[in-house]
Design an enzyme around this catalytic site. Structure first.
Site, PDB file in Angstrom:
ATOM      1  CE  LYS A 287      -3.883  -1.858   2.714  1.00 51.27           C
ATOM      2  NZ  LYS A 287      -4.960  -1.781   1.712  1.00 51.27           N
ATOM      3  NE  ARG A 361     -10.526 -10.284  -2.060  1.00 45.17           N
ATOM      4  CZ  ARG A 361     -10.929  -9.397  -2.971  1.00 45.17           C
ATOM      5  NH1 ARG A 361     -11.254  -9.792  -4.186  1.00 45.17           N
ATOM      6  NH2 ARG A 361     -11.028  -8.121  -2.681  1.00 45.17           N
TER       7      ARG A 361
HETATM    8  N1  BES Z   1      -7.935  -4.027   4.453  1.00 46.56           N
HETATM    9  C1  BES Z   1      -8.186  -3.594   3.125  1.00 46.56           C
HETATM   10  C2  BES Z   1      -9.531  -2.898   2.954  1.00 46.56           C
HETATM   11  C3  BES Z   1      -9.742  -1.611   3.720  1.00 46.56           C
HETATM   12  C4  BES Z   1      -9.643  -0.399   3.077  1.00 46.56           C
HETATM   13  C5  BES Z   1     -10.125  -1.632   5.051  1.00 46.56           C
HETATM   14  C6  BES Z   1      -9.879   0.765   3.768  1.00 46.56           C
HETATM   15  C7  BES Z   1     -10.361  -0.448   5.742  1.00 46.56           C
HETATM   16  C8  BES Z   1     -10.242   0.750   5.080  1.00 46.56           C
HETATM   17  C9  BES Z   1      -8.164  -4.799   2.182  1.00 46.56           C
HETATM   18  O1  BES Z   1      -7.337  -5.842   2.554  1.00 46.56           O
HETATM   19  C10 BES Z   1      -7.678  -4.329   0.851  1.00 46.56           C
HETATM   20  O2  BES Z   1      -6.559  -3.908   0.778  1.00 46.56           O
HETATM   21  N2  BES Z   1      -8.541  -4.423  -0.167  1.00 46.56           N
HETATM   22  C11 BES Z   1      -8.209  -4.014  -1.481  1.00 46.56           C
HETATM   23  C12 BES Z   1      -8.690  -5.089  -2.429  1.00 46.56           C
HETATM   24  C13 BES Z   1      -8.193  -4.914  -3.839  1.00 46.56           C
HETATM   25  C14 BES Z   1      -6.702  -5.098  -3.899  1.00 46.56           C
HETATM   26  C15 BES Z   1      -8.901  -5.916  -4.720  1.00 46.56           C
HETATM   27  C16 BES Z   1      -8.889  -2.685  -1.740  1.00 46.56           C
HETATM   28  O3  BES Z   1     -10.009  -2.482  -1.300  1.00 46.56           O
HETATM   29  O4  BES Z   1      -8.261  -1.826  -2.373  1.00 46.56           O
HETATM   30 MN    MN Z   2      -5.352  -5.580   1.896  1.00 45.23          MN
END
Ligand code: BES
Ligand code: MN
Ligand code: ZN
Length: 513
Positions: A287, A361
């Site tokens: 990230k 997931r």
């Molecule tokens: N933990 C994050 C989602 C999240 C985002 C939680 C903001 C709380 C606040 C999750 O693991 C994630 O990174 N999801 C990605 C999925 C994508 C790579 C398909 C996302 O939402 O960008």
């Molecule tokens: Mn994630």
């Protein structure tokens, strides 16, 4: 935590450091809500006028402190805004909860407050109690000026910032069975929500999967639940490729916790599965700065499940509730899963990991498949799963997806009833093919559009045939970054705990699942 009591005392004569009254926006200005009659009388019937002169409007979230008139024993009166005055005089429970929460927070540093709000029945008393106990919450475990070993001045400062010690709800019937049970439920529920908040707020360098599992073991021992922890060796032996694949980049290995409340008279079993990523860096699909500062919150689903199971046990709800905490830390390293790697999941399905940041997931898939082996009557997973759900529903509302429309509607109604904002979301079948993989059974990513629903469709692949399942994406409401409001503090909120406990109670009643 703040203690909760019920009292038959009058708002004028109750021994307290402050008395909280409700004010609302009437058609012709501020009105004082029922419950505060004795205080109004002491003000010569002019309390509403006095408050208006002080600038009060009765708006939700507003708190106005004023010195008490002669005839009120407490030295301070706090008027808490309830929003628009209801035409039928019936104040909503969520309005009471929020007003009590705002009042309790404004009374930080106060020892005892009496709440003289409109309490028509046991449920309203519980709402006031819940609001007060949740609003009084503070998280100070990592402040160097904690309570111990301080000089007199430091101790004085500590006292000023100490949460409200005791909340007394007036207007109910403390000896009535229903009121007693409602107060006990409010106290346990708030304690468990605050437990979830503490876990969420604890930084990742103090809460890794092993430490989270130890918390579950300690609570299980204290409240008589069964607990089983699979460590990395057991996970390997069991073939938990999702949990292992996500956790392998971290020096802190993954865990799967099974924590169960069983009741001798239970006829139904509810399974709850929580995403427990103690830190989500994104892994090799790292990230960027600006997206990782709050990712200690990525175990909020597991915290909610843990809290709800313990609450069900402490309240002796006549249903079996099995909680599954899927715990891992998602880190980049030489041993981390790479984009393009294929994992063999617990269910036997293979998954091509296209994006290591879609890790939730993967751990949930293993936990869902394992939980379904026990053939529960219903299964619910809770997860901070996608940014897409936050884009869709904002910061206060969680999305509900399900393989059963009636179950999804039922959970939405329960959430509404307990004062949690949620919205039903679809699982459009056409989005499944976006996850087709040229090398594995499916990929962990699909279409960018509708990303929250794609994640739901991925999870659906790991739910056992014929088991009603719902997925709560709490990425928006789990962690609050803005200013505190109502009973919602900054940081971990404890989102979904109230919905899960009520779902357990409903399942016990045979209404659902
Ligand atoms: N933990 C994050 C989602 C999240 C985002 C939680 C903001 C709380 C606040 C999750 O693991 C994630 O990174 N999801 C990605 C999925 C994508 C790579 C398909 C996302 O939402 O960008
Ligand atoms: Mn994630
Ligand atoms: Zn995540």
């Amino acid at each position: 935590m703040t203690a909760l009591t019920l009292s038959t005392s009058s708002a004028a004569t109750v021994r307290a450091d402050a008395v909280v009254v409700g004010v609302a926006k009437g058609p012709k200005g501020v009105v004082v809500a029922p419950g505060a009659e004795a205080v109004e009388e002491a003000f010569g019937g002019k309390l509403a006028a006095v408050l208006e002169n002080l600038g009060a409007s009765g708006a939700e979230g507003e708190v106005t402190k004023l010195p008490a008139a002669d005839g009120v024993k407490a030295p301070v009166v706090l008027a808490a805004g309830l929003g628009d005055a209801p035409e039928d005089g019936a104040y909503g429970h969520e309005a009471l909860r929020r007003a009590a929460g705002s009042a309790a927070r404004a009374l930080t540093g106060t020892k005892k407050a009496a709440f003289a709000l409109p309490v028509e029945d046991a449920a309203a008393a519980a709402a006031v109690g819940e609001g007060a106990l949740l609003g009084a919450y503070t998280f100070t475990a990592f402040r160097s000026n904690g309570a111990a070993g301080k000089d007199a001045k430091a101790r004085k400062n500590d006292a000023k910032s100490a949460p409200l010690a005791e909340a007394t709800v007036l207007g109910g019937k403390p000896r009535d069975k229903e009121f007693k049970a409602a107060a006990e439920r409010a106290q346990v529920l708030a304690a468990e929500i605050n437990r979830a908040r503490d876990l969420i707020n604890t930084p990742s360098n103090a809460l890794d999967p092993k430490q989270f599992a130890a918390e579950a073991q300690a609570a299980a021992k204290e409240f008589g639940l069964t607990v089983e922890v699979l460590d990395e060796k057991a996970l390997k032996k069991g073939g938990y490729g999702g949990l292992l694949g996500v956790g392998q980049g971290s020096d802190a290995p993954p865990r799967l916790v099974r924590i169960a409340h069983t009741h001798p008279e239970a006829v139904k079993t509810l399974a709850l599965v929580g995403k427990g990523i103690t830190y989500d860096s994104g892994g090799i699909s790292l990230k960027p700065a600006g997206h990782n500062e709050t990712m200690k919150c990525d175990m909020s689903g597991a915290a909610a499940v843990f809290a709800a199971v313990v609450a069900a046990a402490r309240l002796d709800v006549p249903v079996n509730v099995t909680g599954w905490l899927a715990l891992a830390e998602n880190m980049p390293s030489g041993s981390a899963t790479r984009p393009g790697d294929v994992l063999t999941m617990y269910s036997g399905k293979t998954v091509e990991v296209l994006n290591t940041d879609a890790e939730g997931r993967l751990v949930l898939a293993d936990a869902l498949a394992r939980a379904c082996e026990e053939a529960p009557d219903a299964i619910v997973d809770v997860a901070t799963l996608t940014g897409a759900m936050v884009l869709a529903l904002g910061n206060r509302t969680f999305g509900i997806m399900a393989n059963d429309d009636a179950f999804r509607t039922g959970i939405h109604e329960i959430a509404e009833e307990v004062g949690e904002q949620s919205w039903p979301m679809p699982l459009p079948a056409e989005l499944r093919k976006g996850m087709d993989s040229p090398v594995a059974d499916l990929a962990n990513m699909g279409d960018r559009m509708g990303g929250g629903l794609v994640a739901g469709l991925f999870l659906k692949e790991f739910v056992g045939e014929g088991i009603p399942w719902a997925h709560l994406d709490i990425a928006g409401p789990a962690f609050h970054e803005g200013a505190p409001w109502g009973y919602t503090p900054k940081g971990g909120t404890g989102s979904a705990v109230r919905t899960l406990l009520r779902l357990a109670e409903r399942t016990a009643d045979g209404d659902l699942g």
